[in-house]
Design an enzyme around this catalytic site. Structure first.
Site, PDB file in Angstrom:
ATOM      1  N   TRP A  20       0.901  -1.088   0.163  1.00  0.00           N
ATOM      2  CA  TRP A  20       0.125  -0.127   0.113  1.00  0.00           C
ATOM      3  C   TRP A  20       0.977   1.197   0.223  1.00  0.00           C
ATOM      4  O   TRP A  20       0.335   2.365  -0.627  1.00  0.00           O
ATOM      5  CB  TRP A  20      -1.000   0.048   1.317  1.00  0.00           C
ATOM      6  CG  TRP A  20      -1.916  -1.030   1.188  1.00  0.00           C
ATOM      7  CD1 TRP A  20      -2.014  -2.077   2.178  1.00  0.00           C
ATOM      8  CD2 TRP A  20      -2.834  -1.316   0.041  1.00  0.00           C
ATOM      9  NE1 TRP A  20      -3.085  -2.854   1.481  1.00  0.00           N
ATOM     10  CE2 TRP A  20      -3.655  -2.548   0.454  1.00  0.00           C
ATOM     11  CE3 TRP A  20      -3.366  -0.604  -1.130  1.00  0.00           C
ATOM     12  CZ2 TRP A  20      -4.732  -2.813  -0.450  1.00  0.00           C
ATOM     13  CZ3 TRP A  20      -4.120  -1.067  -1.979  1.00  0.00           C
ATOM     14  CH2 TRP A  20      -5.135  -2.331  -1.625  1.00  0.00           C
TER      15      TRP A  20
ATOM     16  N   ASP B  29      -1.521   6.769   6.495  1.00  0.00           N
ATOM     17  CA  ASP B  29      -2.677   5.803   6.022  1.00  0.00           C
ATOM     18  C   ASP B  29      -2.872   4.722   7.040  1.00  0.00           C
ATOM     19  O   ASP B  29      -1.947   3.860   7.312  1.00  0.00           O
ATOM     20  CB  ASP B  29      -2.030   4.882   4.857  1.00  0.00           C
ATOM     21  CG  ASP B  29      -2.963   4.236   4.284  1.00  0.00           C
ATOM     22  OD1 ASP B  29      -4.207   3.886   4.777  1.00  0.00           O
ATOM     23  OD2 ASP B  29      -2.718   3.303   3.228  1.00  0.00           O
TER      24      ASP B  29
ATOM     25  N   LYS C 199     -11.892  -2.073   7.383  1.00  0.00           N
ATOM     26  CA  LYS C 199     -11.291  -2.712   7.860  1.00  0.00           C
ATOM     27  C   LYS C 199     -11.587  -2.649   9.543  1.00  0.00           C
ATOM     28  O   LYS C 199     -11.546  -3.599  10.192  1.00  0.00           O
ATOM     29  CB  LYS C 199      -9.756  -2.451   7.899  1.00  0.00           C
ATOM     30  CG  LYS C 199      -9.392  -3.450   6.361  1.00  0.00           C
ATOM     31  CD  LYS C 199      -8.207  -2.756   5.776  1.00  0.00           C
ATOM     32  CE  LYS C 199      -8.229  -3.271   4.246  1.00  0.00           C
ATOM     33  NZ  LYS C 199      -7.750  -2.328   3.375  1.00  0.00           N
TER      34      LYS C 199
HETATM   35  C1  LIG Z   1      -7.003  -2.004   2.249  1.00  0.00           C
HETATM   36  C2  LIG Z   1      -6.063  -0.887   2.277  1.00  0.00           C
HETATM   37  C3  LIG Z   1      -5.741   0.249   1.324  1.00  0.00           C
HETATM   38  C4  LIG Z   1      -6.780   0.019   0.142  1.00  0.00           C
HETATM   39  O1  LIG Z   1      -8.157   0.605   0.546  1.00  0.00           O
HETATM   40  P1  LIG Z   1      -8.970   1.008  -0.568  1.00  0.00           P
HETATM   41  O2  LIG Z   1     -10.227   1.287   0.210  1.00  0.00           O
HETATM   42  O3  LIG Z   1      -9.464  -0.512  -1.193  1.00  0.00           O
HETATM   43  O4  LIG Z   1      -8.590   1.769  -1.516  1.00  0.00           O
HETATM   44  C5  LIG Z   1      -4.852   1.090   1.551  1.00  0.00           C
HETATM   45  N1  LIG Z   1      -3.947   1.038   2.417  1.00  0.00           N
HETATM   46  C6  LIG Z   1      -3.913   0.188   3.582  1.00  0.00           C
HETATM   47  C7  LIG Z   1      -3.185   0.027   4.857  1.00  0.00           C
HETATM   48  C8  LIG Z   1      -5.168  -0.892   3.400  1.00  0.00           C
HETATM   49  O5  LIG Z   1      -5.043  -1.875   4.358  1.00  0.00           O
END
Ligand SMILES: *Cc1c(COP(=O)(O)O)cnc(C)c1O
Length: 356
Positions: A100, A167, A191
């Protein structure tokens, strides 16, 4: 009933599913479904206001930060962050700790000069780099607090002169953070906060509007902040279900309580991985994630058998991401400790069955 260890979208509390399904038929005894009410109605205004308030309360968000509910997932934030924070010909710093982070870097590279201060790619991202310097002339420093795929987590905010951008998609609301350490935090909801379709952004107001760029409104944080996340039709239902989950989190004791439980859950599972002769953790012990536990078998022929064995006991979503292999147990807020205990029992039973 299954025990869902899926990485995302993932488990939410059963009570949330029940209440969420009820609102599709009749929202708050209004005679209308949550799916058909106007996003400008009083009823929805109350929903989004309470959701914002709960985020502010649970994470102790300071007054000078905006809390936004956007669309496009964390992936859209990979682009929106540099669009909003990186001046033309400017520079930003990134820490590369996994898939990511790499995606965030690639998007930012389209909009400016990106300095990757450190990367653990060489070690297949099994650890978090610790020694690096963040250039003080960078517009911001971006990192990923929890590496969902590789099972590593950064618990302390790195020290950085430029504003920190994080993030937090897969560990937001799982542990205490100090929002004031950050310029901007973003998280796809699916999540730990709610269903897919809404993205949480917490941004310090005074870092915005400094690039001199005139952005398309839909990608401009300031437009969303001014409109209270109602610049256009927001993901009404995803925000509502997130609200139910935020209420659940508060009612069980908030971040302090969930962090206490998450520590116990992760410890229980890692202890079994370290003890059980069939399994081996893949992440560096000191960087182990509390949200995504990655592990393999030395005898990889047995891995398929274990997945079947676990599935027969109602344990689903354990297959590891293809870039790590083996297994990944995602043990987010909503996964009860009983599910961890059943996984541990299953690992022990499997090991006994295969003992020579
Ligand atoms: C799942 C995830 C993403 C991607 O998220 P989307 O909502 O599908 O764009 C980005 N960063 C992390 C750390 C993730 O776990």
């Amino acid at each position: 009933m299954k025990h869902n260890f899926g990485a995302g979208p993932c488990i939410l509390p059963q009570e949330v599913f029940k209440e969420a399904s009820q609102a599709i038929i009749d929202f708050n005894n209004s005679g209308l479904s949550i799916l058909e009410i106007s996003h400008r109605s009083k009823a929805f205004e109350a929903v989004i206001e309470e959701a914002e308030l709960l985020v502010r309360e649970l994470l102790s968000v300071p007054e000078n930060y905006s809390v936004l509910f956007l669309q496009g997932g964390a992936s859209q934030q990979f682009a929106m962050v540099p669009m909003n924070l990186l001046p033309h010909a400017g520079k930003a710093a990134y820490l590369d700790t996994g898939t990511w982070a790499t995606k965030a870097i690639k998007e930012a590279q389209k909009l400016g000069t990106i300095q990757v201060v450190a990367s653990s790619k060489e070690g297949n991202y099994t650890f978090i780099p610790k020694k690096y310097e963040v250039p003080s002339d960078a517009a911001y420093f971006h990192y990923t607090s929890n590496n969902t795929i590789y099972g590593t987590e950064l618990f302390e905010a790195p020290s950085s002169v430029p504003p920190l951008v994080c993030d937090m998609s897969s560990d937001v609301l799982s542990r205490k953070i100090n929002v004031a350490d950050y310029g901007l935090i973003y998280a796809g909801a699916q999540k730990n906060m709610g269903p897919a379709g809404v993205t949480l952004v917490i941004v310090k107001n005074d870092i915005l509007g400094k690039t001199g760029k005139d952005l398309p409104a839909i990608f401009d944080y300031r437009k969303h902040a001014e409109a209270g996340s109602l610049y256009n039709t927001p993901p009404v239902y995803a925000i509502y279900v997130s609200l139910l989950n935020l209420r659940w989190l508060r009612s069980k004791g908030g971040i302090e309580e969930i962090e206490r439980e998450n520590i116990i859950k992760a410890r229980t599972l890692y202890e079994e991985i370290d003890r059980n002769p069939l399994f081996r953790g893949t992440a560096n012990a000191e960087d182990r994630s509390r949200m995504n536990v990655t592990f393999v078998m030395d005898n990889s022929d047995l891995e398929k058998d274990f997945l079947v064995f676990a599935e027969e006991r109602g344990l689903v979503g354990l297959k590891g991401h293809r870039s790590v292999g083996g297994f990944r147990a995602s043990i987010y807020n909503a996964l009860p400790i009983t599910s961890i205990n059943i996984l541990v029992d299953t690992m022990q039973e499997f090991a006994e069955k295969h003992a020579k």
